[in-house]
Design a protein around this motif. Structure first.
Motif, PDB file in Angstrom:
ATOM      1  N   PHE A 163       0.830  -1.206   0.000  1.00  0.00           N
ATOM      2  CA  PHE A 163       0.000   0.000   0.000  1.00  0.00           C
ATOM      3  C   PHE A 163       0.870   1.264   0.000  1.00  0.00           C
ATOM      4  O   PHE A 163       0.821   2.082   0.918  1.00  0.00           O
ATOM      5  CB  PHE A 163      -0.938   0.005   1.205  1.00  0.00           C
ATOM      6  N   PRO A 164       1.670   1.462  -1.067  1.00  0.00           N
ATOM      7  CA  PRO A 164       2.599   2.607  -1.096  1.00  0.00           C
ATOM      8  C   PRO A 164       1.919   3.902  -1.524  1.00  0.00           C
ATOM      9  O   PRO A 164       2.121   4.396  -2.635  1.00  0.00           O
ATOM     10  CB  PRO A 164       3.649   2.157  -2.114  1.00  0.00           C
ATOM     11  N   GLN A 165       1.133   4.476  -0.648  1.00  0.00           N
ATOM     12  CA  GLN A 165       0.461   5.742  -0.920  1.00  0.00           C
ATOM     13  C   GLN A 165       1.120   6.861  -0.114  1.00  0.00           C
ATOM     14  O   GLN A 165       1.417   6.685   1.072  1.00  0.00           O
ATOM     15  CB  GLN A 165      -1.025   5.650  -0.564  1.00  0.00           C
ATOM     16  N   ASN A 213       4.851   3.314   7.903  1.00  0.00           N
ATOM     17  CA  ASN A 213       5.811   2.456   7.219  1.00  0.00           C
ATOM     18  C   ASN A 213       5.134   1.635   6.130  1.00  0.00           C
ATOM     19  O   ASN A 213       4.188   0.897   6.385  1.00  0.00           O
ATOM     20  CB  ASN A 213       6.486   1.523   8.227  1.00  0.00           C
ATOM     21  N   CYS A 214       5.619   1.762   4.918  1.00  0.00           N
ATOM     22  CA  CYS A 214       5.066   0.977   3.814  1.00  0.00           C
ATOM     23  C   CYS A 214       6.159   0.265   3.041  1.00  0.00           C
ATOM     24  O   CYS A 214       5.877  -0.430   2.060  1.00  0.00           O
ATOM     25  CB  CYS A 214       4.255   1.858   2.865  1.00  0.00           C
ATOM     26  N   VAL A 215       7.411   0.446   3.435  1.00  0.00           N
ATOM     27  CA  VAL A 215       8.553  -0.158   2.743  1.00  0.00           C
ATOM     28  C   VAL A 215       9.430  -0.873   3.769  1.00  0.00           C
ATOM     29  O   VAL A 215       9.859  -0.275   4.754  1.00  0.00           O
ATOM     30  CB  VAL A 215       9.393   0.904   2.001  1.00  0.00           C
ATOM     31  N   LEU A 216       9.678  -2.159   3.541  1.00  0.00           N
ATOM     32  CA  LEU A 216      10.605  -2.941   4.348  1.00  0.00           C
ATOM     33  C   LEU A 216      11.606  -3.620   3.425  1.00  0.00           C
ATOM     34  O   LEU A 216      11.350  -3.794   2.236  1.00  0.00           O
ATOM     35  CB  LEU A 216       9.869  -3.995   5.175  1.00  0.00           C
ATOM     36  N   PHE A 245       4.215  -3.467   8.414  1.00  0.00           N
ATOM     37  CA  PHE A 245       3.638  -2.473   7.525  1.00  0.00           C
ATOM     38  C   PHE A 245       2.511  -1.740   8.255  1.00  0.00           C
ATOM     39  O   PHE A 245       1.719  -2.355   8.970  1.00  0.00           O
ATOM     40  CB  PHE A 245       3.082  -3.128   6.251  1.00  0.00           C
ATOM     41  N   ALA A 246       2.434  -0.430   8.061  1.00  0.00           N
ATOM     42  CA  ALA A 246       1.457   0.378   8.785  1.00  0.00           C
ATOM     43  C   ALA A 246       0.029   0.071   8.351  1.00  0.00           C
ATOM     44  O   ALA A 246      -0.885   0.060   9.179  1.00  0.00           O
ATOM     45  CB  ALA A 246       1.752   1.862   8.577  1.00  0.00           C
ATOM     46  N   THR A 247      -0.180  -0.181   7.060  1.00  0.00           N
ATOM     47  CA  THR A 247      -1.532  -0.381   6.535  1.00  0.00           C
ATOM     48  C   THR A 247      -1.525  -1.540   5.554  1.00  0.00           C
ATOM     49  O   THR A 247      -0.677  -1.576   4.649  1.00  0.00           O
ATOM     50  CB  THR A 247      -2.029   0.881   5.804  1.00  0.00           C
ATOM     51  N   PRO A 248      -2.448  -2.497   5.699  1.00  0.00           N
ATOM     52  CA  PRO A 248      -2.508  -3.589   4.725  1.00  0.00           C
ATOM     53  C   PRO A 248      -3.057  -3.097   3.390  1.00  0.00           C
ATOM     54  O   PRO A 248      -3.712  -2.065   3.313  1.00  0.00           O
ATOM     55  CB  PRO A 248      -3.475  -4.592   5.383  1.00  0.00           C
ATOM     56  N   SER A 249      -2.770  -3.841   2.358  1.00  0.00           N
ATOM     57  CA  SER A 249      -3.273  -3.492   1.024  1.00  0.00           C
ATOM     58  C   SER A 249      -4.699  -3.983   0.854  1.00  0.00           C
ATOM     59  O   SER A 249      -5.015  -5.121   1.244  1.00  0.00           O
ATOM     60  CB  SER A 249      -2.390  -4.131  -0.047  1.00  0.00           C
ATOM     61  N   PRO A 250      -5.604  -3.161   0.282  1.00  0.00           N
ATOM     62  CA  PRO A 250      -6.981  -3.628   0.056  1.00  0.00           C
ATOM     63  C   PRO A 250      -7.041  -4.857  -0.839  1.00  0.00           C
ATOM     64  O   PRO A 250      -7.941  -5.683  -0.702  1.00  0.00           O
ATOM     65  CB  PRO A 250      -7.644  -2.420  -0.620  1.00  0.00           C
ATOM     66  N   GLY A 251      -6.093  -4.980  -1.761  1.00  0.00           N
ATOM     67  CA  GLY A 251      -6.069  -6.138  -2.652  1.00  0.00           C
ATOM     68  C   GLY A 251      -5.037  -7.168  -2.259  1.00  0.00           C
ATOM     69  O   GLY A 251      -4.760  -8.081  -3.038  1.00  0.00           O
ATOM     70  N   GLN A 252      -4.454  -7.026  -1.057  1.00  0.00           N
ATOM     71  CA  GLN A 252      -3.402  -7.925  -0.569  1.00  0.00           C
ATOM     72  C   GLN A 252      -2.242  -8.017  -1.562  1.00  0.00           C
ATOM     73  O   GLN A 252      -1.677  -9.074  -1.795  1.00  0.00           O
ATOM     74  CB  GLN A 252      -3.965  -9.320  -0.265  1.00  0.00           C
ATOM     75  N   ARG A 253      -1.877  -6.873  -2.127  1.00  0.00           N
ATOM     76  CA  ARG A 253      -0.777  -6.836  -3.093  1.00  0.00           C
ATOM     77  C   ARG A 253       0.526  -6.467  -2.402  1.00  0.00           C
ATOM     78  O   ARG A 253       0.551  -5.640  -1.497  1.00  0.00           O
ATOM     79  CB  ARG A 253      -1.057  -5.810  -4.196  1.00  0.00           C
ATOM     80  N   VAL A 254       1.586  -7.077  -2.874  1.00  0.00           N
ATOM     81  CA  VAL A 254       2.927  -6.703  -2.432  1.00  0.00           C
ATOM     82  C   VAL A 254       3.791  -6.539  -3.673  1.00  0.00           C
ATOM     83  O   VAL A 254       3.732  -7.336  -4.607  1.00  0.00           O
ATOM     84  CB  VAL A 254       3.536  -7.760  -1.477  1.00  0.00           C
ATOM     85  N   TYR A 255       4.561  -5.460  -3.696  1.00  0.00           N
ATOM     86  CA  TYR A 255       5.462  -5.168  -4.808  1.00  0.00           C
ATOM     87  C   TYR A 255       6.898  -5.232  -4.303  1.00  0.00           C
ATOM     88  O   TYR A 255       7.181  -4.963  -3.130  1.00  0.00           O
ATOM     89  CB  TYR A 255       5.196  -3.775  -5.384  1.00  0.00           C
ATOM     90  N   TYR A 256       7.796  -5.565  -5.220  1.00  0.00           N
ATOM     91  CA  TYR A 256       9.217  -5.616  -4.891  1.00  0.00           C
ATOM     92  C   TYR A 256       9.981  -4.717  -5.869  1.00  0.00           C
ATOM     93  O   TYR A 256       9.683  -4.671  -7.068  1.00  0.00           O
ATOM     94  CB  TYR A 256       9.749  -7.050  -4.986  1.00  0.00           C
TER      95      TYR A 256
END
Length: 259
Positions: free
Chosen positions: A123-125, A140-143, A170-181
Motif C-alpha cells: 500500500f505505497p500511498q 511504514n510501507c517499505v521494508l 507495515f502500517a496499513t494492509p493493502s486492500p487487494g493484498q498486493r505486495v510489490y518488490y
C-alpha cells in the motif's frame, strides 16, 4: 530540274527554343516540387523512426511502475519511478511487535525472483521515492527483504527495517493484498536535445545512463494533484524537431494497479 532544299528560318528556331525553354521550366518545377515533397516525407518518417523507440520505452515502463512511486520535475524536465521487479499477493503480513515474516505467493513470472536486499512495498500511498529511508504518509510501507524461503506455491520472506528506521511491520494492509518488490529507480529526463534514461540501484549509488531519443526540443511531465487517481496518471508532452520537421507526442499515461 534542280531540287530545292529548304531549312528552318531564324524565327522558327527562336520560337522552338522559347517553347522548349518554357516546357523545361515547368518540368523542372514539377520534378523539384515532387522531390521536395518526397524529401519532406522521408525526413518526417526518419524522425519518427528515431524517436519511436524512446517514446514507446517510456510509455511501457511508466505503465508498469509501482503505484505511488511516480515523481515529476520541471527543471530539468524529468519523470522518475520505481519499476516493478516482482509483484504478488500475500497471505500473511507481520502481525506482532516481534514478527518479521511475510507469507506470499511466488511471483507468476519465473524471471521475477525476489532476492535479499530488495524492497517490499505494501500500500505505497504518499510515498516520497526521492528520500531514503522510504516511508509513506500513513506510516511504514517499505521494508527490506532479509531472506527468502520458497516452497511452491508460497514464499516465506523475512523482513527487516530499512537503515535509519525501526519496526518490521507495515502500517496499513493493502486492500487487494498486493505486495510489490523493487531494487532500482528509473528516470527519463531531457538533457539538451536528448531524452536520457537513467537507472540507479536503490541499495547503492551505481547508475547507468542511455540515450533513448535525440532531436528533443522540449519535454513536459505533469500530474494534477486534484484529479481523480492523480497519483497514477501523468501527462507527457514531447516535441521533436529536425530540419524543419517537427513531431509532437502527447499522452496521458496511467499506472496499472493503483489502489
Amino acid at each position: 530540274m534542280r531540287a530545292c532544299s529548304r531549312g528552318f528560318t531564324l524565327m522558327e528556331i527562336v520560337v522552338v527554343i522559347l517553347l522548349l525553354g518554357v516546357l523545361g521550366i515547368y518540368t523542372t518545377q514539377f520534378i523539384g516540387s515532387g522531390t521536395r515533397m518526397y524529401a519532406d516525407v522521408a525526413a518526417r518518417e526518419q524522425l519518427m523512426n528515431d524517436v519511436r523507440f524512446g517514446v514507446e520505452r517510456l510509455n511501457r515502463e511508466v505503465r508498469d511502475a509501482i503505484p505511488g512511486t511516480l515523481q515529476v520535475t520541471s527543471a530539468p524536465a524529468c519523470i522518475r519511478f520505481w519499476p516493478i521487479k516482482a509483484a504478488s499477493r500475500y497471505l500473511q503480513l507481520p502481525g506482532s511487535a516481534a514478527g518479521s515474516t511475510m507469507v506470499a505467493f511466488i511471483p507468476a513470472l519465473a524471471e521475477q525472483q525476489v532476492a535479499p536486499g530488495d524492497l517490499a512495498l505494501v500500500f505505497p500511498q504518499g510515498l516520497d521515492p526521492a528520500t531514503a529511508p522510504y516511508a509513506c504518509s500513513h506510516g511504514n510501507c517499505v521494508l527490506q527483504v532479509a531472506s527468502v524461503t520458497s516452497a511452491a506455491p508460497l514464499q516465506s520472506i523475512q523482513l527487516q527495517a530499512q537503515s535509519g528506521l525501526t519496526g518490521t511491520q507495515f502500517a496499513t494492509p493493502s486492500p487487494g493484498q498486493r505486495v510489490y518488490y523493487a531494487d532500482r529507480r528509473v528516470s527519463f529526463c531531457q538533457q539538451g536535445s536528448q531524452l536520457i534514461r537513467q537507472e540507479q540501484l536503490l541499495a547503492s549509488s551505481a547508475t547507468e545512463s542511455n540515450i533513448m531519443a535525440e532531436a528533443l526540443q522540449s519535454a513536459s511531465f505533469s500530474m494534477e494533484s486534484g484529479a481523480f487517481n492523480s497519483n497514477g496518471e501523468v501527462l507527457v508532452r514531447l516535441l521533436f524537431s529536425r530540419r524543419d520537421e517537427a513531431v509532437q507526442f502527447s499522452h496521458l499515461l496511467e499506472v496499472d494497479n493503483v489502489p
